[in-house]
Design a protein around this motif. Structure first.
Motif, PDB file in Angstrom:
ATOM      1  N   GLU B 273     -80.861  17.344 -71.149  1.00 27.81           N
ATOM      2  CA  GLU B 273     -80.419  17.384 -72.555  1.00 27.81           C
ATOM      3  C   GLU B 273     -78.900  17.267 -72.646  1.00 27.81           C
ATOM      4  O   GLU B 273     -78.363  16.598 -73.523  1.00 27.81           O
ATOM      5  N   PHE B 274     -78.209  17.990 -71.752  1.00 30.33           N
ATOM      6  CA  PHE B 274     -76.749  17.948 -71.763  1.00 30.33           C
ATOM      7  C   PHE B 274     -76.255  16.549 -71.393  1.00 30.33           C
ATOM      8  O   PHE B 274     -75.309  16.033 -71.978  1.00 30.33           O
ATOM      9  N   VAL B 275     -76.932  15.930 -70.399  1.00 29.33           N
ATOM     10  CA  VAL B 275     -76.570  14.569 -69.973  1.00 29.33           C
ATOM     11  C   VAL B 275     -76.675  13.612 -71.152  1.00 29.33           C
ATOM     12  O   VAL B 275     -75.899  12.670 -71.274  1.00 29.33           O
ATOM     13  N   ASN B 276     -77.646  13.874 -72.023  1.00 24.99           N
ATOM     14  CA  ASN B 276     -77.877  12.971 -73.143  1.00 24.99           C
ATOM     15  C   ASN B 276     -77.201  13.406 -74.433  1.00 24.99           C
ATOM     16  O   ASN B 276     -77.403  12.799 -75.473  1.00 24.99           O
ATOM     17  N   SER B 277     -76.386  14.454 -74.371  1.00 19.26           N
ATOM     18  CA  SER B 277     -75.735  14.870 -75.613  1.00 19.26           C
ATOM     19  C   SER B 277     -74.403  14.146 -75.800  1.00 19.26           C
ATOM     20  O   SER B 277     -73.782  14.250 -76.841  1.00 19.26           O
ATOM     21  N   GLY B 278     -73.975  13.398 -74.795  1.00 20.58           N
ATOM     22  CA  GLY B 278     -72.816  12.520 -74.972  1.00 20.58           C
ATOM     23  C   GLY B 278     -71.479  13.216 -74.851  1.00 20.58           C
ATOM     24  O   GLY B 278     -71.385  14.390 -74.480  1.00 20.58           O
ATOM     25  N   GLU B 279     -70.436  12.437 -75.118  1.00 25.35           N
ATOM     26  CA  GLU B 279     -69.052  12.908 -75.126  1.00 25.35           C
ATOM     27  C   GLU B 279     -68.497  13.283 -73.762  1.00 25.35           C
ATOM     28  O   GLU B 279     -67.478  13.966 -73.691  1.00 25.35           O
ATOM     29  N   ASP B 280     -69.166  12.839 -72.679  1.00 29.51           N
ATOM     30  CA  ASP B 280     -68.547  13.036 -71.374  1.00 29.51           C
ATOM     31  C   ASP B 280     -67.418  12.027 -71.161  1.00 29.51           C
ATOM     32  O   ASP B 280     -66.511  12.263 -70.378  1.00 29.51           O
ATOM     33  N   PHE B 281     -67.522  10.889 -71.890  1.00 28.11           N
ATOM     34  CA  PHE B 281     -66.521   9.818 -71.777  1.00 28.11           C
ATOM     35  C   PHE B 281     -66.344   9.324 -70.345  1.00 28.11           C
ATOM     36  O   PHE B 281     -65.270   8.940 -69.923  1.00 28.11           O
ATOM     37  N   GLU B 282     -67.473   9.362 -69.599  1.00 29.03           N
ATOM     38  CA  GLU B 282     -67.475   8.726 -68.288  1.00 29.03           C
ATOM     39  C   GLU B 282     -67.815   7.245 -68.477  1.00 29.03           C
ATOM     40  O   GLU B 282     -68.230   6.831 -69.563  1.00 29.03           O
ATOM     41  N   LEU B 283     -67.618   6.460 -67.431  1.00 30.55           N
ATOM     42  CA  LEU B 283     -67.945   5.036 -67.499  1.00 30.55           C
ATOM     43  C   LEU B 283     -69.275   4.752 -66.812  1.00 30.55           C
ATOM     44  O   LEU B 283     -69.587   5.357 -65.783  1.00 30.55           O
ATOM     45  N   MET B 284     -70.023   3.827 -67.380  1.00 28.21           N
ATOM     46  CA  MET B 284     -71.245   3.330 -66.764  1.00 28.21           C
ATOM     47  C   MET B 284     -70.933   1.917 -66.289  1.00 28.21           C
ATOM     48  O   MET B 284     -70.431   1.099 -67.066  1.00 28.21           O
ATOM     49  N   VAL B 285     -71.183   1.661 -65.032  1.00 25.28           N
ATOM     50  CA  VAL B 285     -70.779   0.406 -64.414  1.00 25.28           C
ATOM     51  C   VAL B 285     -72.007  -0.254 -63.800  1.00 25.28           C
ATOM     52  O   VAL B 285     -72.799   0.418 -63.142  1.00 25.28           O
ATOM     53  N   VAL B 286     -72.172  -1.539 -64.049  1.00 27.88           N
ATOM     54  CA  VAL B 286     -73.321  -2.256 -63.504  1.00 27.88           C
ATOM     55  C   VAL B 286     -72.819  -3.443 -62.684  1.00 27.88           C
ATOM     56  O   VAL B 286     -71.947  -4.191 -63.143  1.00 27.88           O
ATOM     57  N   GLY B 287     -73.346  -3.582 -61.470  1.00 25.57           N
ATOM     58  CA  GLY B 287     -72.914  -4.707 -60.646  1.00 25.57           C
ATOM     59  C   GLY B 287     -73.782  -4.836 -59.420  1.00 25.57           C
ATOM     60  O   GLY B 287     -74.723  -4.039 -59.217  1.00 25.57           O
ATOM     61  N   ASP B 288     -73.465  -5.838 -58.588  1.00 24.06           N
ATOM     62  CA  ASP B 288     -74.306  -5.984 -57.402  1.00 24.06           C
ATOM     63  C   ASP B 288     -74.013  -4.821 -56.450  1.00 24.06           C
ATOM     64  O   ASP B 288     -72.908  -4.258 -56.445  1.00 24.06           O
ATOM     65  N   PRO B 289     -75.019  -4.437 -55.653  1.00 18.85           N
ATOM     66  CA  PRO B 289     -74.908  -3.203 -54.861  1.00 18.85           C
ATOM     67  C   PRO B 289     -73.674  -3.170 -53.952  1.00 18.85           C
ATOM     68  O   PRO B 289     -73.015  -2.127 -53.863  1.00 18.85           O
ATOM     69  N   GLN B 290     -73.337  -4.305 -53.321  1.00 19.35           N
ATOM     70  CA  GLN B 290     -72.169  -4.301 -52.431  1.00 19.35           C
ATOM     71  C   GLN B 290     -70.889  -4.012 -53.225  1.00 19.35           C
ATOM     72  O   GLN B 290     -70.044  -3.235 -52.781  1.00 19.35           O
ATOM     73  N   ALA B 291     -70.771  -4.638 -54.377  1.00 19.55           N
ATOM     74  CA  ALA B 291     -69.570  -4.438 -55.187  1.00 19.55           C
ATOM     75  C   ALA B 291     -69.467  -2.983 -55.624  1.00 19.55           C
ATOM     76  O   ALA B 291     -68.393  -2.366 -55.570  1.00 19.55           O
ATOM     77  N   VAL B 292     -70.586  -2.410 -56.053  1.00 19.06           N
ATOM     78  CA  VAL B 292     -70.572  -1.022 -56.524  1.00 19.06           C
ATOM     79  C   VAL B 292     -70.260  -0.083 -55.357  1.00 19.06           C
ATOM     80  O   VAL B 292     -69.482   0.868 -55.503  1.00 19.06           O
ATOM     81  N   GLU B 293     -70.805  -0.393 -54.197  1.00 22.23           N
ATOM     82  CA  GLU B 293     -70.502   0.466 -53.045  1.00 22.23           C
ATOM     83  C   GLU B 293     -69.028   0.385 -52.647  1.00 22.23           C
ATOM     84  O   GLU B 293     -68.415   1.393 -52.298  1.00 22.23           O
ATOM     85  N   GLY B 294     -68.487  -0.808 -52.734  1.00 22.73           N
ATOM     86  CA  GLY B 294     -67.060  -0.974 -52.464  1.00 22.73           C
ATOM     87  C   GLY B 294     -66.219  -0.147 -53.441  1.00 22.73           C
ATOM     88  O   GLY B 294     -65.270   0.550 -53.053  1.00 22.73           O
ATOM     89  N   LEU B 295     -66.608  -0.205 -54.699  1.00 25.24           N
ATOM     90  CA  LEU B 295     -65.922   0.570 -55.741  1.00 25.24           C
ATOM     91  C   LEU B 295     -66.011   2.068 -55.460  1.00 25.24           C
ATOM     92  O   LEU B 295     -65.024   2.807 -55.610  1.00 25.24           O
ATOM     93  N   MET B 296     -67.211   2.510 -55.068  1.00 27.81           N
ATOM     94  CA  MET B 296     -67.427   3.933 -54.782  1.00 27.81           C
ATOM     95  C   MET B 296     -66.450   4.394 -53.717  1.00 27.81           C
ATOM     96  O   MET B 296     -65.824   5.447 -53.827  1.00 27.81           O
TER      97      MET B 296
END
Lengths: 349, 349
Positions: B273-296
């Motif tokens: 419920e808390f996860v879905n109540s919003g206002e965390d102002f985090e980013l959601m990022v979508v990309g190919d797995p290698q790119a996301v792992e590199g970013l991580m």
């Protein structure tokens, strides 16, 4: 805060309706992304001379409009014009807007769309487009907000720069909007339908002076400009303070339409009150007399035939601000008009 | 509407106070005119690659904030962050803002300045400046509005472009802000002072991910990005609809801080419920797995040590949207979260 089921009228569906409504007929080539993402994007690829001009206005129910007088369409129109007029007063052209609406629970989807149509029609009339926004609920009153970004490659006219020897002129006629509001607030059987319509229409659907603003900015010898949104008196006061000058305004020179005078007479009001109630969205222009006279000639002979009238002259700052009334008295014009933080009653602003 | 006398606390005096407060310590060279005229002016003299990103948000009392929980400073901070986060989510840098405030009669000059200080501190923290605005009275609730213009010469990351085979990742941890709000709404003696402070602070002073947004936009193989302002569920739903894909999210992979879980346990709430109540102002990022792992790797090894966590994968559109819960059940994530036009109760948004 709690699970929702998707039903018609959700935020996403409204966003889809806005996308369709606000879609430009001929999308500007520099607009990369409009409504529907985290932000809108444009890439002006600019002439290095391009200046961006940005302004914002918030309109609040029972302060700037009343739902008993103003339709949702009118509120949308007014939201746009209040901003476009500020862009015009810099000598720039409006380009893009982002709008917000806080809508009370009694506003239906159709009411929201009617607001959006009024907003869009005023924007499109001046070749500008809504490219983003925010839609939220309000637990009580309705409020709207709009930010417009405009551009120009020419000169910017601010409130600063008035000089001794300059004259002060205004476009159009002043007080019509105030007279219209007065009629809405206190209708009177002595006011005929035709007279009523003239002033009420001007109040409900003001028109900003975008073209005239650009002409003024392009005229050498014009030194400053601002729009008259809070009333001639308070606004000339602001211009003089910014320019560090005094001023003398002659009431008998103020262009007041016959309709406005008639309404004042019937309602037993002083027509100067209407002049100072604001929202005419005319332009106040200050410059050397020859330049202003040239402008008067140009504007009034153009197919648009917009009158420009000299109402006063710039004085040295120590001489102060004076409004010479027809009855021979003199008042300080900057003490007349609309200040949200002085006047406690509701009205227009 | 009626003659005013100049007294302390007038609109003009407040404008002078704003001018002093919002004045940049090192004025950007492209800013020609700030607060105090009809509009603000900047002349970016631009790199033809420059893209401008514009976003606006309106915050309304008792919908987005409550004066019993949020100080005027918090409200100003929150107004700024809601907008900066949208600019961050495009991969751009915030530059200039124009702000509006409708203030009820019980707000004092000091309250107004406290709001302005919160707004200014958040803007300045991200090298952006308030250059104009509008100040008005409200007859009832307080509301604020801010428009920010940002810029980038790089790539813009929208919500469109998610591809089959992509993974979905989120920065930071989700639900802290929601837990903070829950604590403010229903304090409980079992919640120790230290625990309380962690979540309440995160709720009151959220921090947008501006730097991370730029890193993501600059990383090849990252296909889309948005900020999570209304909750992971509803926001991933928006991204998938924009990209015409489906998605599968795994609850067990969602980064939820220990503090958030503890609060959920004590208050007998579901941490999702808390996860879905919003206002965390985090980013959601979508990309190919290698790119996301590199970013991580990059983000978590930088001095800032920002975690990036894979929470799911993009599916073909006909496969729909699924959130696999820890208990084995599956729900549609887009039906979780905050929609102003579905949820009637007051809360955060």
């Amino acid at each position: 805060m709690c699970p929702n089921t998707q039903k018609p009228g959700s935020e996403s569906e409204l966003v889809e309706m806005f996308k369709a409504l606000f879609k430009p007929e001929f999308p500007p080539s520099d607009l990369l992304l409009g409504i529907g993402d985290d932000a809108a994007v444009f890439e002006p690829g600019v002439d290095p001379e391009t200046k961006f001009v940005i302004t914002t206005d918030m309109l609040v129910e029972d302060v700037h409009f009343r739902r008993e007088f103003h339709s949702f369409y009118d509120i949308g129109w007014r939201t746009a014009v209040a901003n476009i007029s500020d862009i015009a007063a810099m000598g720039a052209h409006p380009r893009y807007g982002v709008a917000s609406l806080a809508s009370p629970h009694d506003m239906t989807t159709e009411d929201i769309m009617e607001f959006a149509r009024g907003l869009n029609d005023a924007m499109v009339a001046f070749e500008s487009y809504v490219i983003g926004g925010d839609l939220t609920r309000s637990t009580d009153k309705m409020s709207t907000s709009l930010t417009i970004i405009g551009e120009t490659t020419g000169r910017i006219l601010t409130r600063t720069g008035a000089q001794l020897g300059d004259v002060v002129a205004v476009t159009g006629s002043l007080g019509v909007s105030g007279a219209g509001l007065a009629v809405l607030q206190a209708d009177n059987p002595l006011i005929g339908e035709e007279l009523r319509e003239v002033v009420v229409n001007k109040h409900l659907r003001p028109v900003p002076r975008v073209w005239a603003g650009q002409v003024c900015a392009g005229t050498e010898g014009i030194h400053c400009m601002m729009d008259i949104s809070d009333g001639l008196g308070i606004d000339i006061g602001r211009l003089c303070r910014a320019s560090r000058t005094g001023v003398r305004i002659f009431e008998e020179q103020i262009p007041i339409a016959d309709e406005t005078r008639k309404i004042a007479e019937i309602l037993n009001r002083d027509s100067l009150e209407f002049v100072n109630s604001g929202e005419d969205f005319e332009l106040m222009v200050v410059g050397d007399p020859q330049a202003v006279e040239g402008l008067m000639h140009f504007l009034s002979n153009h197919p648009y035939t917009l009158p420009l009238t000299i109402v006063g002259e710039i004085l040295d700052e120590p001489l102060g601000m004076h409004l010479a009334r027809i009855d021979g008295s003199v008042v300080n014009p900057s003490e007349l008009g609309w200040d949200h933080f002085r006047t406690r009653e509701q009205g227009n602003g």
